[in-house]
Scaffold this active site. Structure first.
Site, PDB file in Angstrom:
ATOM      1  CE  LYS A 134      34.800  50.198  34.256  1.00 16.69           C
ATOM      2  NZ  LYS A 134      33.977  50.267  33.045  1.00 16.69           N
TER       3      LYS A 134
ATOM      4  CD  GLU B 289      37.303  43.321  34.532  1.00 15.54           C
ATOM      5  OE1 GLU B 289      37.475  43.880  33.449  1.00 15.54           O
ATOM      6  OE2 GLU B 289      36.208  43.361  35.137  1.00 15.54           O
ATOM      7  NE  ARG B 290      35.144  41.897  28.349  1.00 13.43           N
ATOM      8  CZ  ARG B 290      34.994  43.034  29.015  1.00 13.43           C
ATOM      9  NH1 ARG B 290      35.985  43.515  29.743  1.00 13.43           N
ATOM     10  NH2 ARG B 290      33.860  43.696  28.973  1.00 13.43           N
TER      11      ARG B 290
END
Length: 449
Positions: free
Chosen positions: A146, A172-173
């Site tokens: 994704k 998110e990271r």
């Protein structure tokens, strides 16, 4: 205090819902009013870490909602939920501010588009064309690509895009944020991009509200600056997940599969603000993590309802090395009608779907009895389907360093023309591997047999 939920005692009248409160040393802990559990108590979500907060601490009512800075000074910057710089540069100089929570654009002022937003990615442009001014979702489980597809979309679109690009990272990271910033800077498109992050290590309250902050910035460019906005969100599931965490801490009884009972409302509050006006368009592409690859999960089904195009990434195709792993049978778009994309594009897309669906049905027979037992017509279907599957793969610019293959962006006309030639049987004599990981169809002709 229960984790990131804080109860505050106030003398009536109580601060309204969504009012910002401050506490802690120098007012560094920010709370947002969520409910009124008692006549003299407000229940709040903490948007910053609550370490050091103790019973009996004084809390100040700011008298208004949390606001985020907006304006051209934010272009090229990386910001957090509060509009504070997190790119180690001086704070952005802008006087204009907008509240995080704003009503969606009235229905009478919304504009629907019939224009296709081409991405340069063959599988998406052919089978699930995106709408300019619409909402598209990228659905997939963990590790099917994704974020890679989103970064490729940024690469292909931002350079040719006339308006402002806004990337919103929800849960998110931190590594992905830093890599994206460097890619944008190296590509020379950072000056018309804004990045807003509520990262994995931040409290659930911050992740729950960062999407609203990004939308307030996007709405300013749409309404005040009258510029088209491309809004990329990674990841909508993390928004839902942070709402689940907050809901549990607030003491609400969970709903189906443990999600919050207010899931549909909270998702609609975010999605309904993504709309185009007569002045400018707001196009959104959203990554949606699908837990355990189950598309019937409530977080996925509620998101589907808001989108004009759904691109589903398949783990099975990723395992076969067919990247991007777009599932041609599960992906769909409301734009794929003859009146919008044209008769030829529609006819070829439907024929590609039909051939691939028939091949899917024949796979069991091939596995048990072999190709020899198929009729002549079925063999031709398999030949075309296997070549179409490989032609719809594509080398990405953002993965050049990993694959060693130069990236390719393919126009919609070249994609439709290539599929038409495969369906006509022009490439039946070519080996399947000649069509794998190429751009336009003519690249297959120069490859050795």
């Amino acid at each position: 205090m229960r984790g990131n939920v804080v109860d505050v005692h106030f003398e009536p009248p109580l601060p309204e819902r969504h009012r910002a409160l401050r506490t802690g040393p120098d007012g560094c802990i920010v709370l947002e009013v969520e409910s009124h559990p008692a006549p003299d108590t407000v229940r709040c979500i903490a948007l910053t870490p609550t370490s050091g907060l103790a019973r009996g601490a004084a809390v100040t009512d700011t008298g208004g909602m949390l606001e985020v800075p907006v304006g051209r000074a934010l272009l090229g910057r990386m910001l957090n939920l509060f509009g504070e710089a997190i790119d180690r540069l001086p704070p952005p100089e802008t006087a204009a501010r907008l509240p995080l929570h704003r009503p969606p654009l009235p229905l009478a002022q919304r504009v629907a588009s019939r224009e296709i937003f081409t991405t340069g990615i063959k599988a998406i442009d052919l089978l699930a064309p995106l709408e300019r001014g619409g909402k598209a979702g990228l659905f997939g489980g963990a590790g099917v690509g994704k974020t890679v597809v989103i970064t490729e979309l940024i690469h292909n679109m931002v350079e040719s895009y006339e308006g402002v690009s806004l990337f919103c990272g929800i849960g998110e990271r931190c590594r992905e944020a830093e890599e994206l910033y460097r890619e944008m800077r190296d590509a020379g498109v950072l000056d018309k991009t804004i990045m807003v992050f509520g990262q994995m290590n931040e409290p659930p309250g911050a992740r729950f509200r960062v999407g609203h902050a990004a939308l307030s910035i996007a709405e300013h460019f749409r309404d005040a600056e009258r510029r088209d906005v491309l809004l990329l969100i990674d990841n909508i599931f993390r928004y839902v997940q942070s709402g689940t965490e907050v809901s549990g801490l607030l003491g609400r009884i969970p709903s189906r599969v443990g999600y919050q009972p207010t899931l549909a409302t909270e998702l609609a509050e975010l999605q309904e603000r993504i709309a185009s006006s007569a002045a400018a368009t707001m196009t959104s592409v959203q990554a949606v993590y699908v837990p355990a690859d189950d598309l019937t999960d409530p977080s996925a089904t509620h998101t589907f309802a808001h989108l004009s195009a759904s691109v589903v990434l398949s783990r099975k195709r990723a395992a076969q090395g067919l990247y991007p792993a777009v599932d041609p049978l599960a992906s769909d778009s409301k734009m794929l009608t003859p009146s919008v994309v044209g008769e030829r594009h529609y006819r070829i897309a439907q024929e590609v779907r039909r051939v691939l669906a028939e091949y899917e049905d024949l796979k069991d027979i091939i596995a048990m009895l072999g190709m020899e037992e198929l009729s002549q017509g079925d063999r031709e279907t398999v030949r075309h389907a296997r070549r179409l599957e490989r032609f719809l793969t594509q080398p990405f610019f953002t993965t050049e360093q990993f694959t060693g293959k130069a990236g390719a962006s393919v126009s919609l006309e070249e994609t439709v023309h290539g599929c038409e030639r495969i369906l006509a049987g022009e490439f039946d004599g070519q080996p399947e591997r000649a069509l794998y990981m190429i751009g336009a169809i003519d690249a297959a002709l120069g490859q050795p047999a």
